[in-house]
Design a protein around this motif. Sequence first.
Motif, short mmCIF file in Angstrom:
data_model
loop_
_atom_site.label_atom_id
_atom_site.label_comp_id
_atom_site.label_asym_id
_atom_site.label_seq_id
_atom_site.Cartn_x
_atom_site.Cartn_y
_atom_site.Cartn_z
N TYR A 88 0.88 -1.13 -0.26
CA TYR A 88 -0.13 0.06 0.10
C TYR A 88 1.04 1.29 0.11
N HIS A 89 0.58 2.27 -0.68
CA HIS A 89 1.28 3.50 -0.88
C HIS A 89 0.07 4.80 -0.49
N LEU A 90 0.56 5.24 0.59
CA LEU A 90 -0.22 6.62 1.00
C LEU A 90 0.22 7.87 -0.12
N CYS A 91 -0.60 8.24 -0.94
CA CYS A 91 0.12 9.32 -1.86
C CYS A 91 -0.70 10.80 -1.50
N HIS A 92 -0.12 11.84 -1.64
CA HIS A 92 -0.78 12.86 -1.43
C HIS A 92 -0.72 13.53 -2.69
N ALA A 93 -2.24 14.05 -3.28
CA ALA A 93 -2.23 14.65 -4.50
C ALA A 93 -1.57 15.90 -5.01
N ARG A 94 -1.64 16.97 -3.78
CA ARG A 94 -1.16 18.04 -3.74
C ARG A 94 0.19 18.26 -3.64
N THR A 95 1.01 17.47 -2.90
CA THR A 95 2.23 17.57 -2.65
C THR A 95 3.36 16.58 -3.32
N GLY A 96 2.63 15.44 -3.75
CA GLY A 96 3.26 14.51 -4.55
C GLY A 96 4.13 13.60 -3.71
N GLU A 97 3.97 13.66 -2.42
CA GLU A 97 4.57 12.71 -1.57
C GLU A 97 3.91 11.25 -1.45
N ALA A 98 4.59 10.00 -1.28
CA ALA A 98 4.26 8.96 -1.37
C ALA A 98 5.01 7.96 -0.09
N THR A 99 4.09 7.26 0.85
CA THR A 99 4.75 6.62 1.86
C THR A 99 4.22 5.15 1.62
N CYS A 100 5.13 4.19 1.94
CA CYS A 100 4.79 2.69 1.59
C CYS A 100 4.53 2.03 2.83
N MET A 118 -9.17 7.24 6.12
CA MET A 118 -9.84 8.52 7.10
C MET A 118 -9.03 9.34 7.64
N THR A 119 -8.92 10.78 7.62
CA THR A 119 -8.12 11.54 8.38
C THR A 119 -8.84 12.12 9.48
N ARG A 120 -8.30 12.56 10.47
CA ARG A 120 -8.62 13.40 11.57
C ARG A 120 -7.41 14.45 12.06
N GLY A 121 -7.70 15.47 11.77
CA GLY A 121 -6.30 16.45 12.49
C GLY A 121 -5.13 16.23 11.13
N ASP A 122 -4.15 15.98 12.07
CA ASP A 122 -2.84 15.53 11.09
C ASP A 122 -2.83 14.08 11.15
N VAL A 126 -5.91 4.02 7.85
CA VAL A 126 -6.45 2.86 6.90
C VAL A 126 -7.12 1.96 7.32
N ALA A 127 -8.27 1.41 7.06
CA ALA A 127 -8.92 0.40 7.86
C ALA A 127 -9.43 -0.40 6.74
N LEU A 142 -9.06 -4.38 10.57
CA LEU A 142 -7.60 -4.06 10.49
C LEU A 142 -7.44 -2.76 10.23
N ARG A 143 -6.56 -2.00 11.18
CA ARG A 143 -6.47 -0.69 11.08
C ARG A 143 -4.74 -0.37 11.09
N TYR A 144 -4.26 0.44 10.13
CA TYR A 144 -3.05 1.10 9.90
C TYR A 144 -2.89 2.57 10.38
N THR A 145 -2.59 2.99 11.49
CA THR A 145 -2.30 4.45 11.73
C THR A 145 -0.95 4.95 11.23
N VAL A 146 -1.07 5.69 10.28
CA VAL A 146 0.31 6.25 9.63
C VAL A 146 1.30 6.87 10.62
N GLY A 147 2.56 6.36 10.77
CA GLY A 147 3.38 6.74 11.83
C GLY A 147 3.62 5.83 12.78
N GLN A 148 2.72 4.61 12.80
CA GLN A 148 2.81 3.78 14.02
C GLN A 148 3.57 2.61 13.58
N TYR A 149 3.66 2.37 11.97
CA TYR A 149 4.19 1.28 11.07
C TYR A 149 3.94 -0.09 11.61
N LYS A 150 2.53 -0.27 11.94
CA LYS A 150 1.93 -1.68 12.07
C LYS A 150 0.41 -1.81 12.06
N TRP A 151 -0.19 -2.92 11.86
CA TRP A 151 -1.54 -3.00 11.66
C TRP A 151 -1.95 -3.44 13.12
#
Length: 247
Positions: A88-100, A118-122, A126-127, A142-151
Motif C-alpha cells: 500500500y502507498h499513501l499518496c498526497h495528490a497536492r504535494t506528490g509525497e508517497a509513503t509505503c 480517513m483523516t482526523r487532524g494531522d 487506513v482500515a 484491521l487498522r493502520y495508523t500512519v506513523g505507527q508502522y503496524k496493523w
Amino acid sequence: MLPPPPPERWSILARIPKVVKDKEAKRTFPPGADVSVACDELPRASILTVPLRISPPPCLPSYPYVAAADPSSLLLLCATEPGGEVTYHLCHARTGEATCFREHDCPMGFDDANVGLMTRGDSCVVAELQPSGDGSGRATLLRYTVGQYKWAVTELAYSPQLHRQWFCEGVVSHGGMLWWVELSYGLLACDPYSDKPELLHVPLPTIIDPLPGKVANLANRASHSCVKASSGRLRYVQIHGDPAARW
C-alpha cells in the motif's frame, strides 16, 4: 435570506494509475515529488501517475489501483509486486509525497473494496473490515495508523448476522466514521480512531419498484445503485429501468 452555499468542488479520478519509467518521472514530476496527479476538468477523469519504483505497470490479472481517497487529497494506492507481495502507498495528490507500508498478515477479503481511508487532524488511518459469512456475526477490523508502522487487529461483533459472503461495494468516510457499503445488506460503520470500536448497522431503504432481474443479483447491484457522501449527507441512490429497453 442568505444565499445558498457554493457547490462542493469534486473531480473524477481514474482508478488505475499511469505507470512511467523512473527517468521519465524524474524529468516530468515536480521537484521532489514521488507521484503526480494530472487534474482535468469535468467530465474528464484526472489521472494519478506513479514511477516503476512504486508500482509495476498494469497487466492481467494484476494491476495497481486507487483503493481509497479522502477529501484531504490523500490517495491509497494498492500495488502487487512481481513476486506477488501486496503493498500500500499513501499518496498526497497536492504535494506528490508517497509513503509505503506493507500488507498485513491477515489475507485480503474477496473484494478489495473493503479498504477505507480517513483523516482526523494531522492523523491518518487506513482500515479494512472483514465480516464473516458463517452466521456467527463476527468481523475482523484491521487498522493502520500512519506513523505507527503496524496493523492493529480487532475482533468485533455485528448484527444481523450474514449467512453468505460479504460483497462490499466501497467504503465512505463521513461524519467521523467509515461506512462499509453492502448494497443487499446495508451499511456497517464504526469510528476507526476509537480504542474500542463498535459496528453500527444501518439498513438501506426498501424500494417498492424492484430492480430488473438481471441486476438484482449481488454481483450487478452496483450498476444501478450506490451510497456516497454529498453536500454533507450520506445518500443512497438507485436508478431504475433497463438501459437496453427500447423507447
